[in-house]
Design an enzyme around this catalytic site. Structure first.
Site, PDB file in Angstrom:
ATOM      1  N   HIS A  83    -121.059 -30.928 -18.919  1.00  0.00           N
ATOM      2  CA  HIS A  83    -120.658 -30.753 -17.515  1.00  0.00           C
ATOM      3  C   HIS A  83    -121.566 -29.714 -16.869  1.00  0.00           C
ATOM      4  CE1 HIS A  83    -118.163 -30.491 -13.951  1.00  0.00           C
ATOM      5  NE2 HIS A  83    -118.336 -29.180 -14.016  1.00  0.00           N
ATOM      6  N   ASP A 164    -104.786 -30.983 -10.449  1.00  0.00           N
ATOM      7  CA  ASP A 164    -106.055 -30.395 -10.013  1.00  0.00           C
ATOM      8  C   ASP A 164    -106.592 -31.099  -8.779  1.00  0.00           C
ATOM      9  OD1 ASP A 164    -108.470 -28.679 -10.285  1.00  0.00           O
ATOM     10  OD2 ASP A 164    -109.380 -30.666 -10.445  1.00  0.00           O
ATOM     11  N   ARG A 171    -107.524 -25.948  -2.093  1.00  0.00           N
ATOM     12  CA  ARG A 171    -108.387 -24.762  -2.188  1.00  0.00           C
ATOM     13  C   ARG A 171    -109.609 -24.904  -1.287  1.00  0.00           C
ATOM     14  NH1 ARG A 171    -110.018 -24.988  -7.868  1.00  0.00           N
ATOM     15  NH2 ARG A 171    -111.327 -23.215  -7.368  1.00  0.00           N
ATOM     16  N   SER A 186    -109.868 -25.568 -13.265  1.00  0.00           N
ATOM     17  CA  SER A 186    -110.065 -26.838 -12.580  1.00  0.00           C
ATOM     18  C   SER A 186    -111.058 -27.712 -13.355  1.00  0.00           C
ATOM     19  CB  SER A 186    -110.574 -26.551 -11.160  1.00  0.00           C
ATOM     20  OG  SER A 186    -111.056 -27.705 -10.544  1.00  0.00           O
ATOM     21  N   LYS A 190    -110.030 -31.106 -16.311  1.00  0.00           N
ATOM     22  CA  LYS A 190    -110.539 -32.473 -16.236  1.00  0.00           C
ATOM     23  C   LYS A 190    -111.339 -32.836 -17.489  1.00  0.00           C
ATOM     24  CE  LYS A 190    -111.988 -31.247 -12.183  1.00  0.00           C
ATOM     25  NZ  LYS A 190    -112.343 -30.949 -10.803  1.00  0.00           N
TER      26      LYS A 190
HETATM   27  N1  URA Z   1    -115.622 -27.976  -9.450  1.00  0.00           N
HETATM   28  C1  URA Z   1    -114.356 -28.251  -9.809  1.00  0.00           C
HETATM   29  O1  URA Z   1    -114.078 -29.298 -10.372  1.00  0.00           O
HETATM   30  N2  URA Z   1    -113.406 -27.344  -9.544  1.00  0.00           N
HETATM   31  C2  URA Z   1    -113.662 -26.166  -8.930  1.00  0.00           C
HETATM   32  O2  URA Z   1    -112.750 -25.383  -8.735  1.00  0.00           O
HETATM   33  C3  URA Z   1    -114.985 -25.900  -8.557  1.00  0.00           C
HETATM   34  C4  URA Z   1    -115.951 -26.829  -8.827  1.00  0.00           C
END
Ligand code: URA
Length: 428
Positions: A83, A164, A171, A186, A190
């Protein structure tokens, strides 16, 4: 009996939330019982007061638990994913996923679309005619198990950490993105929910990145590595430079074309360096030793996996890539050495030309973006092309040129100070 107000005031006053409070608030928010304004107030309290490692781990687990955690442990090969926290010209997933699959791992990557100046992997892949991002889990499993493919890059389904999804959207519009525990939980909720056994994080640092400062990027990397370890996912992070765009292209189809160069054994040196560094980390995390990913790039195995990976998702690997209807060249204003090329300015200009979107759901232009004919350290000649702008909407060109006005510096060779691409490594 839990109450949203009690939880908000506990965090507002610097208290530590209990496991029960965290579980309740995430679940009640997902069900709509905790209102958006209450969750936004809690997020703001977290921005100011932070969360402990225990709170962050529990918050992450509660977000994972709001949906389904996928499980690929029955696959015949180890799973590992990568990621990136997002950058400009960051097309690394495109050559990396098939390369790592060619070396014997399975790569289950649930990916996102771009927002703002950083590109999204799905947008890049969707520029390939026929390629589809949506895939049923059963088909994902078949592709991962197929030794000729072994890599899937697809959109996350609605059931992947739905808490999320709602919280991130909130957010985004309440000034509460910039919190290391919230960002870490966050991203990791995932990645853990997608069912990978191991994970390599590419945490970008610099002008074109989310984290502009090394210390903050390191803190984020450490928080994510800890969350991975707590959830049983072997995780390491590389901190990599994002002051300069990666490679020589920023924009969807332009980046696919550059990735094909890498898969053909060529391509820009920085893209190759980062692809191989991440591949080596991924293979080590997957427990695959004695395989050099450089060999799989050079001998065409990674390209074979790319072609079958694209075809498995409906794409035609031989179809010509879309090209923008208009181009505009920016010539070098003087002769010398390019000493600086700013990732944020390039990203903003590419976005303005149509490569990115301003709001979720907006369309993107497949052919739009920027080609960089020189990178820092390269000689440039007055009047020769420095940048080429690509767009279907020529009305966007003046504003993009404005963004690019201060995007580069031309100096003498002695004024060029090379900086490393790989800055640090964080492990549990
Ligand atoms: N990417 C995400 O998936 N979450 C965040 O909070 C910031 C960047």
């Amino acid at each position: 009996m839990q109450s949203a107000v009690g939880i908000i005031t506990t965090k507002r006053d610097g208290g530590e939330l209990s496991d029960a409070q965290i579980d309740w608030v995430i679940d009640a928010f997902t069900r709509g019982e905790v209102a958006d304004e209450q969750m936004a107030a809690l997020a703001m309290a977290v921005v100011w007061r932070g969360m402990t490692r225990r709170e962050t781990a529990r918050w992450t687990a509660a977000m994972i638990g709001s949906g389904q955690r996928m499980d690929f442990t029955d696959l015949p090969r180890p799973t590992v994913d990568k990621h990136s926290t997002g950058g400009v010209g960051d097309k690394i997933t495109l050559p990396l996923a098939p390369l790592v699959a060619a070396c014997g791992a399975a790569v289950p990557q649930l990916s996102g679309r771009g927002l703002g100046h950083t590109g999204g992997t799905l947008d890049k892949l969707e520029s390939i005619p026929g390629w589809r991002a949506e895939l049923p889990v059963a088909r994902m499993r078949e592709i991962l198990a197929d030794p000729k493919i072994g890599a899937v890059v697809c959109a996350a389904g609605a059931d992947l950490a739905p808490a999320d999804k709602r919280l991130y959207a909130l957010r985004d519009v309440t000034g509460t993105v910039e919190s290391i525990p919230l960002i870490a939980s966050s991203i990791m909720s995932k990645k853990i929910a997608e069912g990978t056994g191991a994970l390599v994080l590419d945490v970008k640092v610099g002008r074109g990145a989310f984290m502009k400062e090394f210390a903050a990027a390191r803190e984020l990397a450490t928080a994510m590595v800890e969350l991975g370890a707590d959830a049983g996912v072997r995780t390491v992070a590389l901190l990599t430079d994002m002051n300069t765009p990666l490679g020589r292209t920023a924009g969807n189809a332009l980046e696919v074309a550059e990735s094909l160069e890498v898969l053909s054994g060529g391509g820009p040196a920085d893209v190759v360096e980062l692809t191989l560094a991440l591949a080596r980390e991924m293979l080590a995390q997957a427990g695959i030793r004695d395989v050099d990913p450089a060999d799989a790039l050079a001998d065409g195995r990674a390209m074979d996996h790319w072609r079958s990976m694209i075809a498995a998702q409906g794409g035609d690997p031989d179809a010509p890539l879309p090209r923008a209807a208009h181009t505009e060249t920016v010539p070098a204003p003087s002769t010398g050495t390019l000493t600086r090329l700013d990732a944020l300015d390039i990203g903003l200009a590419a976005w303005r030309l149509g490569a990115g979107r301003a709001r979720q759901g907006d369309p993107v232009q497949w052919g739009a973006g920027i080609e960089m004919h020189a990178k820092p350290g390269d000689p440039v000649t007055a009047g020769r092309p420095l940048l080429t702008l690509h767009t279907d909407t020529p009305a966007a060109i003046p504003a993009a040129l404005e963004d690019l006005h201060a995007a580069y510096t031309i100096g003498t060779p002695g004024e060029f100070a090379p900086t490393p691409l790989l800055l640090d490594r964080v492990e549990p």
